[in-house]
Design a protein around this motif. Structure first.
Motif, mmCIF file in Angstrom:
data_model
loop_
_atom_site.group_PDB
_atom_site.id
_atom_site.type_symbol
_atom_site.label_atom_id
_atom_site.label_comp_id
_atom_site.label_asym_id
_atom_site.label_seq_id
_atom_site.Cartn_x
_atom_site.Cartn_y
_atom_site.Cartn_z
ATOM 1 N N MET A 264 2.526 -51.529 26.397
ATOM 2 C CA MET A 264 1.957 -50.477 27.233
ATOM 3 C C MET A 264 0.428 -50.428 27.078
ATOM 4 N N ILE A 265 -0.059 -50.745 25.876
ATOM 5 C CA ILE A 265 -1.506 -50.850 25.680
ATOM 6 C C ILE A 265 -2.058 -51.994 26.531
ATOM 7 N N LEU A 266 -1.318 -53.084 26.585
ATOM 8 C CA LEU A 266 -1.726 -54.243 27.387
ATOM 9 C C LEU A 266 -1.700 -53.907 28.882
ATOM 10 N N VAL A 267 -0.651 -53.222 29.324
ATOM 11 C CA VAL A 267 -0.545 -52.818 30.735
ATOM 12 C C VAL A 267 -1.680 -51.873 31.102
ATOM 13 N N SER A 268 -1.935 -50.910 30.242
ATOM 14 C CA SER A 268 -2.981 -49.929 30.498
ATOM 15 C C SER A 268 -4.355 -50.591 30.566
ATOM 16 N N SER A 269 -4.632 -51.483 29.634
ATOM 17 C CA SER A 269 -5.918 -52.192 29.623
ATOM 18 C C SER A 269 -6.052 -53.092 30.846
ATOM 19 N N GLY A 270 -4.972 -53.790 31.200
ATOM 20 C CA GLY A 270 -5.011 -54.685 32.354
ATOM 21 C C GLY A 270 -5.217 -53.929 33.656
ATOM 22 N N GLY A 271 -4.538 -52.789 33.805
ATOM 23 C CA GLY A 271 -4.723 -51.977 35.006
ATOM 24 C C GLY A 271 -6.142 -51.465 35.134
ATOM 25 N N ALA A 272 -6.707 -51.008 33.999
ATOM 26 C CA ALA A 272 -8.093 -50.523 34.012
ATOM 27 C C ALA A 272 -9.064 -51.645 34.350
ATOM 28 N N MET A 273 -8.817 -52.841 33.810
ATOM 29 C CA MET A 273 -9.700 -53.981 34.075
ATOM 30 C C MET A 273 -9.679 -54.345 35.567
ATOM 31 N N ILE A 274 -8.485 -54.391 36.160
ATOM 32 C CA ILE A 274 -8.381 -54.738 37.585
ATOM 33 C C ILE A 274 -9.079 -53.686 38.439
ATOM 34 N N ALA A 275 -8.908 -52.409 38.089
ATOM 35 C CA ALA A 275 -9.568 -51.333 38.846
ATOM 36 C C ALA A 275 -11.083 -51.469 38.770
ATOM 37 N N CYS A 276 -11.600 -51.800 37.593
ATOM 38 C CA CYS A 276 -13.050 -51.958 37.425
ATOM 39 C C CYS A 276 -13.571 -53.152 38.217
ATOM 40 N N LEU A 277 -12.823 -54.256 38.204
ATOM 41 C CA LEU A 277 -13.225 -55.427 38.985
ATOM 42 C C LEU A 277 -13.233 -55.108 40.483
ATOM 43 N N PHE A 278 -12.249 -54.338 40.928
ATOM 44 C CA PHE A 278 -12.185 -53.944 42.334
ATOM 45 C C PHE A 278 -13.421 -53.132 42.730
#
Length: 411
Positions: A264-278
């Motif tokens: 869940m830490i990985l999912v949360s970090s990955g989602g935040a990273m994709i949002a920032c890249l967007f």
């Protein structure tokens, strides 16, 4: 409702304090830009607050134990109010850095006094409702405070005065609380090496969250201004990012209690990273894209602190949970000390969009470290974990205790 009535003064005080702090963070960034400060200097001013907050985390318990709750609260509120007014009189980066440092120190103490006091008053019957109201107060007051900026305007003396008035008025409801004085809190031991030994991943996570989320809170308004947002749009942009933090808190927490929490830490970090890249690569001056991106950023990034805290507690032994609570907040404040400085330099040299590219890079590095830890250390079996996921505010070392049911506390 009768059981909650004694807590109303403390909850009203919480709303005033949290709202005033949220207003001050956004307003100071915009006013500094209006005064001609460079983005790097604005980042330095934001860093001052986080340095003060880190110092406050370490020493506030000693202050409360030395002079009591109400004296500590009164003194800190008076100093914070004076610091807000002084910023209107001393408009230069060095003065603002010092005054924001003082403000951070005071707010660390004010939140700790209030939450320690609240924890002493809450009962088993009122704990869940109190926490729900507290979270509603947190989100509601911060959101409403953002819209005072376009309503009042960033020019002149008015918002400095409003912030000072809010801090002074926070003394009123708490003065109407019942006369009984809560027991002094136990001394909190800070041992940064111990937290690293308990959970290197949680330690690194709190630093990463501090580096990223503090940069968003301090420089998000500068990003908005840099891409041409109006003051009202900036207030909405910041509010959406904050409010979105509750959307995935409990779904991520629910699954983290049943699976390897690091997933869940990985999912949360990955989602935040994709949002920032967007946001950094595609949103640009498209307002709806910025709102959409910041919504997903808040939804994924804001639960990370609670997930890391829960992961650290999974590995903690009996008697170490108070140390974990203090350590996670301290390491978050350490990361928050450097986040605005690094991001502000990037904005100065590469433009406003680099803020979210910087955030994406932080989350990417944390994802790599999380994968490394998953390969290095086995997950704690569900049946051997100490307690469940709890949604935490980064307000004081006492919030974790307030959010912990009695049957999960240390003896």
């Amino acid at each position: 409702m009768n059981q909650l009535r004694p807590l109303i003064p403390l909850l009203v005080t919480a709303g005033i304090l949290i709202g005033g702090n949220g207003l001050q963070g956004t307003f100071i960034a915009l006013r500094a830009l209006d005064e001609g400060f460079s983005t790097s200097l604005i980042g330095l001013v934001g860093t001052g607050y986080n340095i003060g907050f880190a110092i406050g985390c370490i020493y506030v318990t000693r202050v409360i134990r030395a002079i009591g709750h109400i004296r500590a609260f009164s003194a800190l509120a008076a100093i914070a109010s004076a610091a807000a007014l002084a910023m209107a009189l001393l408009i230069d980066p060095v003065s603002w850095f010092i005054l924001r440092l003082i403000s951070g120190l005071c707010f660390a103490g004010l939140f700790a006094v209030m939450e320690s006091w609240l924890n002493a008053k809450v009962t088993n019957a009122t704990r869940a409702r109190t926490l729900s109201i507290y979270r509603f107060v947190d989100l509601g007051s911060v959101t409403l405070a953002q819209y005072m900026i376009p309503s009042v305007g960033i020019d002149g003396f008015a918002l400095f005065a409003i912030i000072s008035m809010a801090l002074t008025l926070s003394l009123v409801p708490i003065s109407f609380a019942d006369k009984s004085s809560p027991a002094l809190p136990e001394a909190i031991r800070f041992d940064v090496r111990a937290l690293w030994n308990i959970s290197p991943l949680a330690t690194a996570g709190c630093i990463a969250i501090g580096l990223s989320n503090s940069a968003f809170r301090a420089l998000g308004p500068i990003y908005g201004k840099g891409i041409g947002m109006s003051v009202t749009s900036i207030a909405t942009f910041m509010s959406v990012g904050i409010l979105a933090g509750v959307v995935l808190q409990y779904p991520l927490g629910h699954y983290s209690d049943r699976l390897d929490r690091r997933l869940m830490i990985l999912v949360s970090s990955g989602g935040a990273m994709i949002a920032c890249l967007f946001i950094g690569l595609f949103a640009r001056d498209q307002l709806i894209y910025n709102y959409l991106g910041i919504f997903f950023f808040g939804a994924f990034a804001m639960p990370l602190y609670s997930l890391c805290s829960a992961h650290a507690n999974d590995h903690a032994q009996e008697g170490q949970h108070a140390l974990v609570s203090a350590g996670t907040l301290f390491f978050w404040s350490v990361g928050a000390t450097f986040g605005p400085m690094v991001a502000s330099v990037l904005i100065d040299h590469l433009g406003a969009e680099s803020l979210f590219l910087y955030l994406a890079f932080i989350f990417f590095l944390f994802m790599l470290y999380t994968l490394n830890r998953m390969a290095t250390r086995r997950a704690v079996p569900v049946e051997k974990r100490h307690g469940r996921f709890r949604s935490l505010l980064r307000t004081s070392i006492f919030f974790n205790k307030l959010a912990t049911p009695p049957d999960e506390r240390e003896p």
